[in-house]
Design a protein around this motif. Structure first.
Motif, mmCIF file in Angstrom:
data_model
loop_
_atom_site.group_PDB
_atom_site.id
_atom_site.type_symbol
_atom_site.label_atom_id
_atom_site.label_comp_id
_atom_site.label_asym_id
_atom_site.label_seq_id
_atom_site.Cartn_x
_atom_site.Cartn_y
_atom_site.Cartn_z
ATOM 1 N N ARG A 100 -6.004 -11.180 1.621
ATOM 2 C CA ARG A 100 -5.704 -12.064 0.233
ATOM 3 C C ARG A 100 -6.936 -11.840 -0.586
ATOM 4 N NH1 ARG A 100 -6.374 -16.984 -1.801
ATOM 5 N NH2 ARG A 100 -6.805 -17.999 0.370
ATOM 6 N N LYS A 101 -7.927 -12.364 -0.120
ATOM 7 C CA LYS A 101 -9.351 -12.360 -1.168
ATOM 8 C C LYS A 101 -9.773 -10.818 -1.279
ATOM 9 C CE LYS A 101 -10.921 -16.817 0.319
ATOM 10 N NZ LYS A 101 -10.801 -17.367 -1.160
ATOM 11 N N ILE A 102 -9.563 -9.884 -0.443
ATOM 12 C CA ILE A 102 -9.914 -8.640 -0.691
ATOM 13 C C ILE A 102 -8.931 -8.078 -1.940
ATOM 14 C CG2 ILE A 102 -9.703 -6.230 0.179
ATOM 15 C CD1 ILE A 102 -10.584 -7.142 2.786
ATOM 16 N N ARG A 103 -7.757 -8.195 -2.041
ATOM 17 C CA ARG A 103 -6.669 -8.033 -3.045
ATOM 18 C C ARG A 103 -7.187 -8.689 -4.404
ATOM 19 N NH1 ARG A 103 -2.736 -8.368 1.223
ATOM 20 N NH2 ARG A 103 -2.395 -10.404 0.532
ATOM 21 N N VAL A 104 -7.429 -9.976 -4.111
ATOM 22 C CA VAL A 104 -7.978 -10.794 -5.428
ATOM 23 C C VAL A 104 -9.290 -9.890 -6.136
ATOM 24 C CG1 VAL A 104 -8.787 -13.073 -6.185
ATOM 25 C CG2 VAL A 104 -6.754 -12.939 -4.741
ATOM 26 N N HIS A 105 -10.085 -9.886 -5.304
ATOM 27 C CA HIS A 105 -11.515 -9.038 -6.000
ATOM 28 C C HIS A 105 -11.234 -7.709 -6.161
ATOM 29 C CE1 HIS A 105 -13.379 -12.762 -5.711
ATOM 30 N NE2 HIS A 105 -13.316 -13.133 -4.273
ATOM 31 N N GLY A 106 -10.283 -7.135 -5.826
ATOM 32 C CA GLY A 106 -10.143 -5.577 -5.913
ATOM 33 C C GLY A 106 -11.111 -4.947 -4.977
ATOM 34 N N ILE A 107 -11.214 -5.455 -3.956
ATOM 35 C CA ILE A 107 -12.250 -4.617 -3.007
ATOM 36 C C ILE A 107 -11.571 -3.342 -2.393
ATOM 37 C CG2 ILE A 107 -14.006 -4.750 -1.011
ATOM 38 C CD1 ILE A 107 -14.118 -7.700 -1.766
ATOM 39 N N GLN A 108 -12.120 -2.353 -2.337
ATOM 40 C CA GLN A 108 -11.532 -1.330 -1.552
ATOM 41 C C GLN A 108 -11.989 -1.045 -0.306
ATOM 42 O OE1 GLN A 108 -9.625 1.220 -2.991
ATOM 43 N NE2 GLN A 108 -9.472 0.032 -4.997
ATOM 44 N N VAL A 109 -11.118 -1.108 0.796
ATOM 45 C CA VAL A 109 -11.298 -1.058 2.018
ATOM 46 C C VAL A 109 -11.171 0.253 2.688
ATOM 47 C CG1 VAL A 109 -10.910 -2.189 4.200
ATOM 48 C CG2 VAL A 109 -11.013 -3.511 2.052
ATOM 49 N N GLY A 110 -12.077 1.189 3.284
ATOM 50 C CA GLY A 110 -11.524 2.310 3.802
ATOM 51 C C GLY A 110 -12.038 2.435 5.179
ATOM 52 N N GLY A 111 -11.356 3.282 5.987
ATOM 53 C CA GLY A 111 -11.586 3.206 7.243
ATOM 54 C C GLY A 111 -11.360 2.199 8.346
ATOM 55 N N THR A 112 -10.330 1.287 7.790
ATOM 56 C CA THR A 112 -9.945 0.137 8.708
ATOM 57 C C THR A 112 -9.114 0.543 9.818
ATOM 58 O OG1 THR A 112 -8.066 -0.415 7.211
ATOM 59 C CG2 THR A 112 -10.209 -1.574 6.804
ATOM 60 N N ARG A 113 -8.928 0.110 10.925
ATOM 61 C CA ARG A 113 -8.154 0.411 12.047
ATOM 62 C C ARG A 113 -6.893 -0.487 11.966
ATOM 63 N NH1 ARG A 113 -13.363 -0.432 14.576
ATOM 64 N NH2 ARG A 113 -12.659 -2.678 15.091
#
Length: 212
Positions: free
Chosen positions: A195-208
């Motif tokens: 939820r916080k990743i979406r709120v802060h607009g953080i790009q997450v790449g390579g997650t399993r």
């Protein structure tokens, strides 16, 4: 002598008779109340006024519990270095902090401030075999029942958004985007982290997929 350096910006070198001009910036720190010492006649008021040109107050760690997850993350990074040189690399990479342990760390009052926190993390890492730090790996005073009763049930970050975003980004970089391990480092649940990743607009790449 120090007052003269600050006021006149000059010193008399050893073996010399004439003063020499200096261009320096003095940064001073103390954990005592200097104004109280001035009132007691134990500290010169003119020296205090020369030193306190741009004072910065740093509150005790117990007054800023929201900093603890980021400080714990930094301490874990340091422990993975020289302290664990004889431990297999894959074992060192598993060093993390469980959500319960993190909540206990945030609830403790830390009379020794950051130095005490770093010592506790180093000690807990050794007890955990450089794996996941659980509540039982923490000192008795940290996991005491009187403190545990005041621990918030889940993660709660009350620092500024920029600080929280920086902590999340640092944890994701350390874990190569593994959400589960990053959540452990930060002491929060995976759902909360997403939820916080979406709120802060953080790009997450390579997650399993298992981390989602």
């Amino acid at each position: 002598r120090l007052l003269r350096v600050l006021q006149e910006r000059e010193v008399v070198r050893v073996g010399m008779t004439r003063p020499a001009k200096v261009d320096v910036r003095v940064v001073a720190a103390t954990n005592t109340d200097l104004r109280e010492l001035v009132a007691q006649g134990r500290f010169r008021d003119d020296l205090l006024y020369r030193l306190a040109v741009f004072p910065i107050f740093v509150p005790a760690l117990r007054e800023r519990p929201s900093d603890i997850p980021l400080l714990v993350f930094h301490a874990l990074t340091q422990v993975r270095g020289p302290l664990a040189t004889r431990v297999a690399r894959e074992e060192r990479s598993a060093l993390s902090c469980s959500p319960l342990a993190m909540r206990l760390l945030r609830a403790y009052r830390w009379p020794g401030n950051v130095r005490e926190l770093f010592a506790v993390i180093e000690s807990a890492a050794i007890r955990a075999g450089f794996g996941r730090i659980e509540a039982q790996h923490l000192p008795a005073e940290v996991r005491g029942t009187t403190r545990a009763t005041s621990v918030p049930p889940r993660y709660r970050h009350d620092a500024s958004g920029d600080d929280e975003r920086a902590a999340i980004v640092a944890a994701l970089e350390r874990t190569d985007g593994a959400i589960a391990r990053a959540a452990e480092l930060l002491g929060m649940g995976r759902t909360t982290l997403w939820r916080k990743i979406r709120v802060h607009g953080i790009q997450v790449g390579g997650t399993r997929e298992a981390d989602r």
